[in-house]
Design an enzyme around this catalytic site. Structure first.
Site, PDB file in Angstrom:
ATOM      1  N   TYR A   1       5.928  47.398  -9.524  1.00 54.52           N
ATOM      2  CA  TYR A   1       6.502  48.285  -9.048  1.00 54.52           C
ATOM      3  C   TYR A   1       6.640  48.891  -7.852  1.00 54.52           C
ATOM      4  O   TYR A   1       7.113  49.684  -7.733  1.00 54.52           O
ATOM      5  CB  TYR A   1       7.037  48.605 -10.673  1.00 54.52           C
ATOM      6  CG  TYR A   1       7.279  48.538 -11.828  1.00 54.52           C
ATOM      7  CD1 TYR A   1       7.832  46.720 -12.368  1.00 54.52           C
ATOM      8  CD2 TYR A   1       7.089  48.812 -13.184  1.00 54.52           C
ATOM      9  CE1 TYR A   1       8.214  45.976 -13.245  1.00 54.52           C
ATOM     10  CE2 TYR A   1       7.801  47.895 -14.093  1.00 54.52           C
ATOM     11  CZ  TYR A   1       8.770  46.691 -13.691  1.00 54.52           C
ATOM     12  OH  TYR A   1       8.207  45.782 -15.087  1.00 54.52           O
TER      13      TYR A   1
ATOM     14  N   SER B   1       3.515  38.077 -20.542  1.00 54.05           N
ATOM     15  CA  SER B   1       5.730  38.387 -20.495  1.00 54.05           C
ATOM     16  C   SER B   1       6.147  37.353 -20.146  1.00 54.05           C
ATOM     17  O   SER B   1       5.721  36.651 -18.614  1.00 54.05           O
ATOM     18  CB  SER B   1       5.111  40.005 -19.851  1.00 54.05           C
ATOM     19  OG  SER B   1       7.342  40.305 -19.381  1.00 54.05           O
ATOM     20  N   ASN B   2       7.298  36.769 -20.580  1.00 55.77           N
ATOM     21  CA  ASN B   2       8.251  36.651 -20.010  1.00 55.77           C
ATOM     22  C   ASN B   2       7.822  34.770 -20.156  1.00 55.77           C
ATOM     23  O   ASN B   2       8.191  34.251 -19.702  1.00 55.77           O
ATOM     24  CB  ASN B   2       8.631  35.811 -18.381  1.00 55.77           C
ATOM     25  CG  ASN B   2       9.074  37.620 -18.313  1.00 55.77           C
ATOM     26  OD1 ASN B   2      10.207  38.307 -19.064  1.00 55.77           O
ATOM     27  ND2 ASN B   2       8.678  38.560 -17.232  1.00 55.77           N
TER      28      ASN B   2
ATOM     29  N   SER C   1      14.395  45.436 -22.105  1.00 57.15           N
ATOM     30  CA  SER C   1      16.224  44.957 -22.280  1.00 57.15           C
ATOM     31  C   SER C   1      16.392  44.763 -22.849  1.00 57.15           C
ATOM     32  O   SER C   1      17.331  43.999 -23.725  1.00 57.15           O
ATOM     33  CB  SER C   1      16.360  44.159 -21.381  1.00 57.15           C
ATOM     34  OG  SER C   1      16.107  44.464 -19.986  1.00 57.15           O
ATOM     35  N   PRO C   2      15.893  45.403 -24.606  1.00 56.81           N
ATOM     36  CA  PRO C   2      16.624  45.635 -25.984  1.00 56.81           C
ATOM     37  C   PRO C   2      18.210  46.019 -25.947  1.00 56.81           C
ATOM     38  O   PRO C   2      18.641  45.150 -27.331  1.00 56.81           O
ATOM     39  CB  PRO C   2      15.717  46.322 -26.651  1.00 56.81           C
ATOM     40  CG  PRO C   2      15.496  47.074 -25.704  1.00 56.81           C
ATOM     41  CD  PRO C   2      15.315  47.166 -24.140  1.00 56.81           C
ATOM     42  N   LEU C   3      18.640  46.443 -25.135  1.00 55.66           N
ATOM     43  CA  LEU C   3      20.708  46.404 -25.340  1.00 55.66           C
ATOM     44  C   LEU C   3      21.087  45.546 -24.314  1.00 55.66           C
ATOM     45  O   LEU C   3      21.699  45.497 -23.693  1.00 55.66           O
ATOM     46  CB  LEU C   3      20.253  47.809 -25.384  1.00 55.66           C
ATOM     47  CG  LEU C   3      19.808  49.200 -25.799  1.00 55.66           C
ATOM     48  CD1 LEU C   3      19.814  50.462 -25.668  1.00 55.66           C
ATOM     49  CD2 LEU C   3      19.776  48.768 -27.185  1.00 55.66           C
ATOM     50  N   GLY C   4      20.348  44.581 -23.785  1.00 53.31           N
ATOM     51  CA  GLY C   4      20.653  43.713 -23.280  1.00 53.31           C
ATOM     52  C   GLY C   4      21.373  44.235 -21.826  1.00 53.31           C
ATOM     53  O   GLY C   4      22.807  44.009 -21.247  1.00 53.31           O
TER      54      GLY C   4
ATOM     55  N   SER D   1      15.477  54.524 -19.667  1.00 52.80           N
ATOM     56  CA  SER D   1      16.923  55.153 -19.962  1.00 52.80           C
ATOM     57  C   SER D   1      16.920  56.370 -19.433  1.00 52.80           C
ATOM     58  O   SER D   1      15.218  56.395 -18.523  1.00 52.80           O
ATOM     59  CB  SER D   1      16.842  55.994 -21.530  1.00 52.80           C
ATOM     60  OG  SER D   1      18.525  56.608 -21.297  1.00 52.80           O
ATOM     61  N   THR D   2      17.927  56.526 -17.803  1.00 55.64           N
ATOM     62  CA  THR D   2      17.672  58.213 -17.019  1.00 55.64           C
ATOM     63  C   THR D   2      18.129  58.796 -18.074  1.00 55.64           C
ATOM     64  O   THR D   2      18.529  60.376 -17.887  1.00 55.64           O
ATOM     65  CB  THR D   2      18.560  57.616 -15.778  1.00 55.64           C
ATOM     66  OG1 THR D   2      20.123  57.270 -16.181  1.00 55.64           O
ATOM     67  CG2 THR D   2      17.736  56.795 -14.959  1.00 55.64           C
TER      68      THR D   2
END
Length: 266
Positions: free
Chosen positions: A30, A117-118, A172-175, A215-216
């Site tokens: 990142y 991860s992944n 990304s638990p909210l897709g 989230s922003t």
């Protein structure tokens, strides 16, 4: 976080830590560690109050070791709470070497826990077979994967991680917001007087998984973080869980997760 500018990362992270949450999820790829470090400084929180997760690519012993050390330096901390291999490995040799790098970071106190991860079930089995060759090996604590209502991991991966005592954590638990428009999720949210996001996260928690979200929006952060504090006060019924099980939402596969603000619940 590569999608956010550095000043915004600092502001959002500082707000999150000061007013809402306690965890940060970042990664070497990142390139946002300096911004996160500034946020840690201005948040007013003690290091012991913050749970920091970071990740390094699966690229061998020396590169992974260097990047883990660089992460600590740029974050201006002496240790992270969780260090993960960020992506699937190109071959068992890279996997073995990179995992050794993480084990060494754990043994010197630079990472309190380590994981992946992944990773799919085949990747987890490869790692298991490599660890079985050494008596001093350390098992992964976490496998952070793309997961949400309507896009759940296959039963083989879930069972493998459960049997090994490895926590599955959703990013990304909210897709990417796709879950929020689902009719079933909204109907159940109305029954419980909760937001669709809270229902989606509660579903994951009742499945025994953790989650990390980004989230922003400050209000969305508060609503999502609230699931951990009030877990059990609005349990979903068996019928509601089964209804959510039947949802099918296209899985948007990603090679590397991209989160910064973290809440971790079991």
């Amino acid at each position: 976080t590569s999608r956010l500018n550095q000043s915004l990362i600092t502001r959002l992270t500082a707000t999150w830590l000061r007013d809402i949450g306690y965890g940060i999820d970042t990664a070497w790829v990142y390139q946002d560690e300096s911004s996160v470090a500034k946020a840690l400084q201005v948040s007013g929180k003690n290091r012991s109050e913050i749970f920091i997760t970071t990740k390094v690519p699966c690229d061998g012993l020396l590169p992974a070791t260097m990047k883990a050390k660089q992460n600590l330096k740029l974050l201006n901390v002496k240790y992270v709470d969780l260090l993960l291999i960020h992506n699937k490995c190109q071959g068992k040799r890279k996997l073995a070497e990179t995992w050794r790098a993480l084990e060494k970071q754990h043994k010197i106190g630079a990472a309190k826990a380590i994981g992946v991860s992944n990773f799919g079930v085949n990747d987890m089995q490869d790692l298991e077979s490599l660890l079985a060759l050494r008596k001093d090996s350390i098992k992964p604590a976490v496998n952070q994967i793309y997961m949400h209502v309507g896009c759940m991991p296959d039963s083989q991966l879930v069972e493998f991680c459960r049997r090994q005592g490895i926590l599955l954590e959703a990013y990304s638990p909210l897709g990417k917001g796709g879950v929020l428009g689902d009719q079933t999720v909204n109907e159940i949210a109305q029954i419980h007087s909760r937001t669709p996001a809270q229902i989606a996260l509660q579903y994951l928690v009742q499945k025994g998984h953790a989650f990390t979200f980004t989230s922003t929006n400050k209000e969305h952060m508060k609503q999502s973080n609230e699931v951990g504090r009030i877990f059990g006060s609005f349990p979903l019924s068996l019928n509601e869980m089964r209804r959510l099980d039947t949802i099918s939402i296209a899985c948007k596969t990603e090679a590397i997760s991209n989160n910064i603000l973290e809440s971790t619940y079991q």
